[in-house]
Design an enzyme around this catalytic site. Structure first.
Site, PDB file in Angstrom:
ATOM      1  N   ARG A   1      -0.906  -0.732  -8.785  1.00 54.08           N
ATOM      2  CA  ARG A   1      -2.262  -0.267  -8.477  1.00 54.08           C
ATOM      3  C   ARG A   1      -2.275   1.262  -8.572  1.00 54.08           C
ATOM      4  O   ARG A   1      -1.443   1.924  -7.960  1.00 54.08           O
ATOM      5  CB  ARG A   1      -2.645  -0.689  -7.060  1.00 54.08           C
ATOM      6  CG  ARG A   1      -3.987  -0.115  -6.596  1.00 54.08           C
ATOM      7  CD  ARG A   1      -4.193  -0.248  -5.087  1.00 54.08           C
ATOM      8  NE  ARG A   1      -4.115  -1.611  -4.627  1.00 54.08           N
ATOM      9  CZ  ARG A   1      -3.867  -1.946  -3.345  1.00 54.08           C
ATOM     10  NH1 ARG A   1      -3.647  -1.003  -2.439  1.00 54.08           N
ATOM     11  NH2 ARG A   1      -3.805  -3.203  -2.985  1.00 54.08           N
TER      12      ARG A   1
ATOM     13  N   ASP B   1       0.853  -1.195   0.000  1.00 54.16           N
ATOM     14  CA  ASP B   1       0.000   0.000   0.000  1.00 54.16           C
ATOM     15  C   ASP B   1       0.883   1.237   0.000  1.00 54.16           C
ATOM     16  O   ASP B   1       2.016   1.202   0.494  1.00 54.16           O
ATOM     17  CB  ASP B   1      -0.864   0.027   1.270  1.00 54.16           C
ATOM     18  CG  ASP B   1      -2.085  -0.881   1.181  1.00 54.16           C
ATOM     19  OD1 ASP B   1      -2.366  -1.401   0.089  1.00 54.16           O
ATOM     20  OD2 ASP B   1      -2.749  -1.053   2.211  1.00 54.16           O
TER      21      ASP B   1
HETATM   22  C1  LIG Z   1      -8.497  -1.366  -3.961  1.00 48.52           C
HETATM   23  C2  LIG Z   1      -8.121  -0.048  -3.415  1.00 48.52           C
HETATM   24  C3  LIG Z   1      -6.877   0.118  -2.825  1.00 48.52           C
HETATM   25  C4  LIG Z   1      -6.492   1.366  -2.345  1.00 48.52           C
HETATM   26  N1  LIG Z   1      -5.223   1.529  -1.843  1.00 48.52           N
HETATM   27  C5  LIG Z   1      -4.823   2.768  -1.483  1.00 48.52           C
HETATM   28  C6  LIG Z   1      -3.473   3.026  -1.073  1.00 48.52           C
HETATM   29  O1  LIG Z   1      -2.622   2.127  -1.024  1.00 48.52           O
HETATM   30  N2  LIG Z   1      -3.142   4.290  -0.728  1.00 48.52           N
HETATM   31  C7  LIG Z   1      -4.045   5.336  -0.781  1.00 48.52           C
HETATM   32  O2  LIG Z   1      -3.683   6.472  -0.495  1.00 48.52           O
HETATM   33  N3  LIG Z   1      -5.330   5.109  -1.138  1.00 48.52           N
HETATM   34  C8  LIG Z   1      -5.746   3.869  -1.484  1.00 48.52           C
HETATM   35  N4  LIG Z   1      -7.033   3.679  -1.876  1.00 48.52           N
HETATM   36  C9  LIG Z   1      -8.035   4.747  -1.672  1.00 48.52           C
HETATM   37  C10 LIG Z   1      -8.096   5.679  -2.852  1.00 48.52           C
HETATM   38  O3  LIG Z   1      -6.925   6.434  -2.900  1.00 48.52           O
HETATM   39  C11 LIG Z   1      -9.298   6.620  -2.740  1.00 48.52           C
HETATM   40  O4  LIG Z   1      -9.197   7.354  -1.579  1.00 48.52           O
HETATM   41  C12 LIG Z   1     -10.635   5.919  -2.777  1.00 48.52           C
HETATM   42  O5  LIG Z   1     -10.638   4.827  -3.624  1.00 48.52           O
HETATM   43  C13 LIG Z   1     -11.715   6.881  -3.245  1.00 48.52           C
HETATM   44  O6  LIG Z   1     -11.451   7.335  -4.541  1.00 48.52           O
HETATM   45  P1  LIG Z   1     -12.325   6.910  -5.821  1.00 48.52           P
HETATM   46  O7  LIG Z   1     -11.374   6.718  -6.941  1.00 48.52           O
HETATM   47  O8  LIG Z   1     -13.158   5.759  -5.516  1.00 48.52           O
HETATM   48  O9  LIG Z   1     -13.146   8.202  -6.167  1.00 48.52           O
HETATM   49  P2  LIG Z   1     -13.932   9.301  -5.348  1.00 48.52           P
HETATM   50  O10 LIG Z   1     -13.443  10.610  -5.900  1.00 48.52           O
HETATM   51  O11 LIG Z   1     -13.949   9.096  -3.875  1.00 48.52           O
HETATM   52  O12 LIG Z   1     -15.403   9.050  -5.875  1.00 48.52           O
HETATM   53  C14 LIG Z   1     -15.699   9.230  -7.256  1.00 48.52           C
HETATM   54  C15 LIG Z   1     -17.055   8.671  -7.563  1.00 48.52           C
HETATM   55  O13 LIG Z   1     -17.099   7.268  -7.272  1.00 48.52           O
HETATM   56  C16 LIG Z   1     -18.390   6.906  -6.815  1.00 48.52           C
HETATM   57  N5  LIG Z   1     -18.305   6.447  -5.420  1.00 48.52           N
HETATM   58  C17 LIG Z   1     -17.315   6.664  -4.556  1.00 48.52           C
HETATM   59  N6  LIG Z   1     -17.611   6.099  -3.353  1.00 48.52           N
HETATM   60  C18 LIG Z   1     -18.809   5.549  -3.479  1.00 48.52           C
HETATM   61  C19 LIG Z   1     -19.687   4.844  -2.597  1.00 48.52           C
HETATM   62  N7  LIG Z   1     -19.390   4.630  -1.323  1.00 48.52           N
HETATM   63  N8  LIG Z   1     -20.871   4.412  -3.078  1.00 48.52           N
HETATM   64  C20 LIG Z   1     -21.226   4.648  -4.359  1.00 48.52           C
HETATM   65  N9  LIG Z   1     -20.455   5.325  -5.237  1.00 48.52           N
HETATM   66  C21 LIG Z   1     -19.274   5.765  -4.799  1.00 48.52           C
HETATM   67  C22 LIG Z   1     -19.215   8.175  -6.868  1.00 48.52           C
HETATM   68  O14 LIG Z   1     -19.854   8.236  -8.122  1.00 48.52           O
HETATM   69  C23 LIG Z   1     -18.179   9.258  -6.751  1.00 48.52           C
HETATM   70  O15 LIG Z   1     -18.602  10.500  -7.285  1.00 48.52           O
HETATM   71  C24 LIG Z   1      -7.409   2.451  -2.414  1.00 48.52           C
HETATM   72  C25 LIG Z   1      -8.658   2.286  -3.010  1.00 48.52           C
HETATM   73  C26 LIG Z   1      -9.009   1.077  -3.525  1.00 48.52           C
HETATM   74  C27 LIG Z   1     -10.344   0.948  -4.211  1.00 48.52           C
END
Ligand SMILES: Cc1cc2nc3c(=O)[nH]c(=O)nc-3n(C[C@H](O)[C@H](O)[C@H](O)COP(=O)(O)OP(=O)(O)OC[C@H]3O[C@@H](n4cnc5c(N)ncnc54)[C@H](O)[C@@H]3O)c2cc1C
Length: 308
Positions: free
Chosen positions: A184, A134
């Site tokens: 990732r 991560d």
């Molecule tokens: C598998 C995985 C591993 C990760 N590993 C890391 C890491 O190592 N380090 C790190 O800093 N971050 C990590 N993250 C977190 C990541 O950086 C984001 O903070 C998180 O994924 C939210 O960003 P998003 O791309 O989903 O978009 P966002 O900008 O949060 O959301 C964009 C759109 O996605 C949809 N959406 C988002 N959440 C929801 C919900 N709960 N229900 C329905 N629709 C929703 C909505 O349409 C929203 O407008 C990881 C995320 C994932 C999925």
């Protein structure tokens, strides 16, 4: 940055708030929406259900910012126990682990973190699965990429994570888009200063697209971690444009977030990996999820108000 997000991320570091949230009776119910449970057995059970549905999994033993060697060692042992259990349950082929280097001693000593991560990688290899490191806040990025490079000398399948909110990430994406390199791409979940990170969410999204194109056009194995419907669509389209078949890249989403979309993508033939956190140290993780989405926060606050 959204003021609510700033407030919740501040609460994540506040011990008084931590105590109230962690001990409120309702917290457990709410937490279960995003966290598989506190024990290895519960994590394995959730994994089994997801695998049965056609999904793949990466498991995260919750905890970060370890400040002593004994705790770092306990984290390693938790991962070893988990890897044993996945193998015994016949799940190692479909389930890997995600490791936070600060949980295994990165803030104490980079060499200690490398040694501890190596123990986890060796066990993963012997059980026929993989490890992804991560990415945490920007003060750890260089150290994490150094440790990644060292680990990949022995275990070339060790996965990296890049965060599109960091200004440096397009360069890192190009550098890591090489054969055999699992990367990732996520937006990034920490509270970062504008000197290193794009403050505007739209810029973060544009950066995500640029980095995704760099990864898709390269020779590595990209893993697109996002719930954002526009980005999921765009990645699917661009992957086809670059002639990438399902199986040469994957989508990743968090446990409990957009589960129907996870199944829809899997049914289209994509590899979809669900990030499943488990363990007693769920507080920081939960706060980051709440900070991302006001709807999650409203759900949590409503539950607290009605049940405590
Ligand atoms: C598998 C995985 C591993 C990760 N590993 C890391 C890491 O190592 N380090 C790190 O800093 N971050 C990590 N993250 C977190 C990541 O950086 C984001 O903070 C998180 O994924 C939210 O960003 P998003 O791309 O989903 O978009 P966002 O900008 O949060 O959301 C964009 C759109 O996605 C949809 N959406 C988002 N959440 C929801 C919900 N709960 N229900 C329905 N629709 C929703 C909505 O349409 C929203 O407008 C990881 C995320 C994932 C999925």
């Amino acid at each position: 940055m959204n003021p609510l997000r700033t407030l919740i991320l501040a609460a994540a570091g506040n011990n008084a708030i931590r105590r109230v949230v962690a001990t409120a009776p309702v917290s457990r119910d709410v937490v279960r929406r995003f966290v598989a449970g506190e024990t290895t057995a519960e994590a394995v059970e959730v994994t089994r259900t997801l695998v049965r549905e056609g999904l793949t999994v990466t498991l995260d033993h919750l905890g970060e910012d370890t400040t002593d060697e004994a705790t770092a060692d306990a984290v390693v042992r938790a991962y070893l126990e988990l890897l044993d259990a996945l193998d015994e349950g016949g799940l190692a082929e479909r389930a890997e682990v995600s490791v936070k280097l600060t949980a295994v001693g990165q803030l104490l000593d980079e060499k200690l973190a490398l040694a501890n991560a190596s123990r986890i990688c060796a066990a993963a290899e012997s059980h026929g699965t993989t490890v992804t490191l991560d990415m945490e806040d920007h003060t750890t990025t260089d150290s994490t990429l150094r440790i990644l490079a060292e680990l990949r000398e022995t275990w070339p399948w060790v996965g990296a994570v890049l965060q599109s909110y960091l200004r440096r990430t397009l360069d890192d994406s190009r550098r890591l888009a090489v054969a055999g390199s699992r990367v990732r791409l996520c937006k990034g979940a920490y509270f970062e200063p504008p000197e290193v990170a794009f403050p505007d969410p739209h810029e973060v999204d544009l950066s995500y697209v640029r980095c995704a194109l760099a990864l898709l056009s390269g020779d590595g194995y990209p893993m697109f971690a996002t719930h954002d419907p526009r980005l999921v669509r765009l990645v699917g389209d661009r992957a086809a444009f670059y002639g990438r078949k399902p199986g040469s890249f994957e989508f990743q989403m968090l446990y409990g977030i957009r589960p129907d979309e996870q199944l829809r993508l899997a049914q289209l033939g994509h590899t979809v990996r669900v990030y499943v956190p488990y363990g007693a140290e769920w507080y920081g993780y939960l706060m980051r999820r709440l900070a991302e989405r006001p709807a999650n926060t409203a759900f949590f606050l409503r539950a607290l108000a009605t049940k405590t």
